[in-house]
Design an enzyme around this catalytic site. Structure first.
Site, PDB file in Angstrom:
ATOM      1  N   HIS A  68       0.862  -1.181   0.000  1.00 47.22           N
ATOM      2  CA  HIS A  68       0.000   0.000   0.000  1.00 47.22           C
ATOM      3  C   HIS A  68       0.895   1.226   0.000  1.00 47.22           C
ATOM      4  O   HIS A  68       1.721   1.387   0.892  1.00 47.22           O
ATOM      5  CB  HIS A  68      -0.822  -0.075   1.296  1.00 47.22           C
ATOM      6  CG  HIS A  68      -1.858   0.961   1.431  1.00 47.22           C
ATOM      7  ND1 HIS A  68      -1.671   2.109   2.150  1.00 47.22           N
ATOM      8  CD2 HIS A  68      -3.126   1.012   0.954  1.00 47.22           C
ATOM      9  CE1 HIS A  68      -2.784   2.825   2.120  1.00 47.22           C
ATOM     10  NE2 HIS A  68      -3.688   2.185   1.399  1.00 47.22           N
ATOM     11  N   ARG A  91      -4.282  -0.933  -7.826  1.00 51.45           N
ATOM     12  CA  ARG A  91      -5.540  -0.394  -7.309  1.00 51.45           C
ATOM     13  C   ARG A  91      -5.349   1.078  -6.998  1.00 51.45           C
ATOM     14  O   ARG A  91      -4.307   1.475  -6.480  1.00 51.45           O
ATOM     15  CB  ARG A  91      -5.936  -1.122  -6.024  1.00 51.45           C
ATOM     16  CG  ARG A  91      -7.310  -0.668  -5.544  1.00 51.45           C
ATOM     17  CD  ARG A  91      -7.386  -0.532  -4.054  1.00 51.45           C
ATOM     18  NE  ARG A  91      -6.502   0.496  -3.532  1.00 51.45           N
ATOM     19  CZ  ARG A  91      -6.385   0.770  -2.248  1.00 51.45           C
ATOM     20  NH1 ARG A  91      -7.045   0.068  -1.354  1.00 51.45           N
ATOM     21  NH2 ARG A  91      -5.578   1.724  -1.811  1.00 51.45           N
ATOM     22  N   HIS A 100     -35.284 -20.079  25.073  1.00 53.60           N
ATOM     23  CA  HIS A 100     -34.224 -20.259  24.080  1.00 53.60           C
ATOM     24  C   HIS A 100     -33.581 -21.632  24.238  1.00 53.60           C
ATOM     25  O   HIS A 100     -33.367 -22.350  23.271  1.00 53.60           O
ATOM     26  CB  HIS A 100     -33.153 -19.172  24.236  1.00 53.60           C
ATOM     27  CG  HIS A 100     -33.603 -17.829  23.757  1.00 53.60           C
ATOM     28  ND1 HIS A 100     -32.946 -17.137  22.770  1.00 53.60           N
ATOM     29  CD2 HIS A 100     -34.650 -17.056  24.123  1.00 53.60           C
ATOM     30  CE1 HIS A 100     -33.575 -15.994  22.544  1.00 53.60           C
ATOM     31  NE2 HIS A 100     -34.610 -15.919  23.365  1.00 53.60           N
TER      32      HIS A 100
HETATM   33  C1  HCA Z   1      -5.444   5.946   6.102  1.00 54.20           C
HETATM   34  C2  HCA Z   1      -5.520   5.371   4.722  1.00 54.20           C
HETATM   35  C3  HCA Z   1      -6.631   4.405   4.485  1.00 54.20           C
HETATM   36  C4  HCA Z   1      -6.464   3.951   3.060  1.00 54.20           C
HETATM   37  C5  HCA Z   1      -7.580   3.130   2.516  1.00 54.20           C
HETATM   38  C6  HCA Z   1      -7.351   2.653   1.118  1.00 54.20           C
HETATM   39  C7  HCA Z   1      -8.001   5.053   4.707  1.00 54.20           C
HETATM   40  O1  HCA Z   1      -4.851   5.304   6.968  1.00 54.20           O
HETATM   41  O2  HCA Z   1      -5.932   7.039   6.298  1.00 54.20           O
HETATM   42  O3  HCA Z   1      -6.225   2.509   0.703  1.00 54.20           O
HETATM   43  O4  HCA Z   1      -8.361   2.412   0.436  1.00 54.20           O
HETATM   44  O5  HCA Z   1      -8.735   4.635   5.573  1.00 54.20           O
HETATM   45  O6  HCA Z   1      -8.301   5.989   3.969  1.00 54.20           O
HETATM   46  O7  HCA Z   1      -6.530   3.321   5.377  1.00 54.20           O
END
Ligand code: HCA
Ligand code: CU
Length: 391
Positions: A74, A137, A295
């Protein structure tokens, strides 16, 4: 509604690391990854490799385990983050996130909408150009406080750039199930990519929101074990499974190894120093405990009367609590039978009345109930012997 084709993107090793009590060692991350893989989640998402050297090494280690689950990382929408991720062999995809709401645009990255789209273009083409096999993504942080127009502009642009999934993130837990349904529905008509939903649990709606997303046409949901994450976390894996299982048990049984769930919850609870909440779906101590006489009677006759989840499927068993004033004679009969005592209905009704009276006086344990039953059975046997002697 039947939801058949969906995938779980478990983020215990990314979002979960943002939980206040989480500080996973390499070994712990590997244990979690193996357990998630055994459970059968389709994806495992890990923290960005630019966070620290350890994060980078751990990502490489887990991507190299040869798991059945696809390993993702990520990153921020930055070329240097993507470059680091591209160094990782065995990785299946990269999840990119950028804030689109106006507070985040102003206080986080400072980019305007056209600049966000330009940056997305740069990073996505860089990844696709370097390693076309990687899934990409693109997600918009704080989607529900972003303007629809802005959101759709970004989603359309990244869809044209060929991303595999677009992500909707309810970063602050502000969304409602109807709001999620509506947004996903509309987006479903706009993009070709799969839709992923990431929902925080600030108002306890994360499971319902995830379900609404799937019902509206999303095909991926982010989870974490026990829901751990930033603040009070995101959609819990077990809770989402419970939600979906109750609607289509066969499908969930065939898709996942449900018996691994209790171990996963225990493992992570211990690692992050929390107890599994008593009311947790499936693994909470009270999840399969039945108490009131009505129950208990029905459950003894047929467990589906008061259970939509079958504890056996998760390697667990139900518990019938009988030592209290709400108890009923059917439950007491069941206990008497377990103890090998044969008491007639009249006796059982009397013992039950006695137990209820005792429970009004003080808290009872199962041992107390057993002791009453034994005493009663003994005195019955004694009186039967006396009766026989009289004859
Ligand atoms: C955060 C990022 C995230 C990212 C979610 C995602 C969020 O920690 O602020 O990548 O879709 O909640 O927006 O976790
Ligand atoms: Cu999040």
């Amino acid at each position: 509604m039947r939801i058949r084709d969906f995938k779980i993107i478990d983020s215990t090793l990314r979002e979960g690391e943002q939980f206040v009590g989480a500080n996973f060692t390499t070994g712990q991350k590997i244990d979690i990854a193996y357990a998630l893989d055994q459970f059968g989640v389709e994806y495992i998402e890990l923290t960005s490799p630019v966070v620290s050297e350890r994060s980078f090494q751990d990502l490489k280690a887990i991507a190299g385990l040869g798991l059945r689950a696809k390993v993702l990382t990520h990153i921020r929408c930055k070329r240097e983050d993507a470059a680091k991720a591209l160094e990782v062999e065995g990785l299946s995809g990269i999840d990119i996130v950028i804030g689109t709401s106006s507070p985040l645009r102003r206080f986080s990255h400072g980019l305007s909408l056209p600049q966000i789209i330009e940056r997305a273009r740069e990073v996505i083409s860089f990844i696709k150009g370097s390693r076309p096999e990687l899934e990409v993504r693109f997600s918009t942080e704080d989607s529900f406080r972003s303007s629809r127009e802005d959101l759709f502009q970004v989603y359309r642009a990244v869809d044209e750039l060929g991303v595999d999934r677009v992500g909707i993130a309810d970063t602050v837990g502000a969304a409602t199930p109807f709001g999620v349904f509506e947004l996903v529905r509309e987006l479903r008509g706009l993009v070709r990519a799969e839709i992923e939903f990431h929902g925080h649990n600030d108002t306890g709606c994360a499971i319902a929101n995830s379900y609404a997303a799937l019902a509206a046409g999303a095909s991926c949901v982010d989870t974490s074990v026990l829901g751990i994450g930033e603040r009070n976390g995101i959609t819990p894996l077990g809770g989402l499974i419970a939600r979906l299982y109750s609607l289509d048990p066969e499908r969930i049984r065939e898709k996942y190894n449900l018996r691994v769930l209790p171990r996963l919850d225990e493992l992570v609870a211990e690692m992050v120093g929390v107890d599994i909440p008593f009311n947790n779906p499936v693994t909470g101590i009270a999840a399969f405990t039945h108490k009131a006489g009505i129950h208990a009677k029905a459950i003894l006759g047929d467990p589906t009367t008061y259970e939509i989840l079958s504890p056996e499927d998760f390697g667990l068993s139900r518990y019938i609590s009988i030592a209290h004033r709400l108890t009923g004679w059917n439950a007491i009969r069941w206990r008497a039978e377990q103890l090998g005592l044969s008491l007639g209905e009249g006796d059982l009704r009397q013992v039950t009345a006695h137990i209820k009276a005792l429970a009004d006086e003080r808290p009872l344990s199962l041992d107390d109930v057993d002791a009453v039953l034994w005493r009663w059975a003994r005195s019955r046997a004694g009186s039967r012997r006396e009766d026989a002697g009289d004859l």
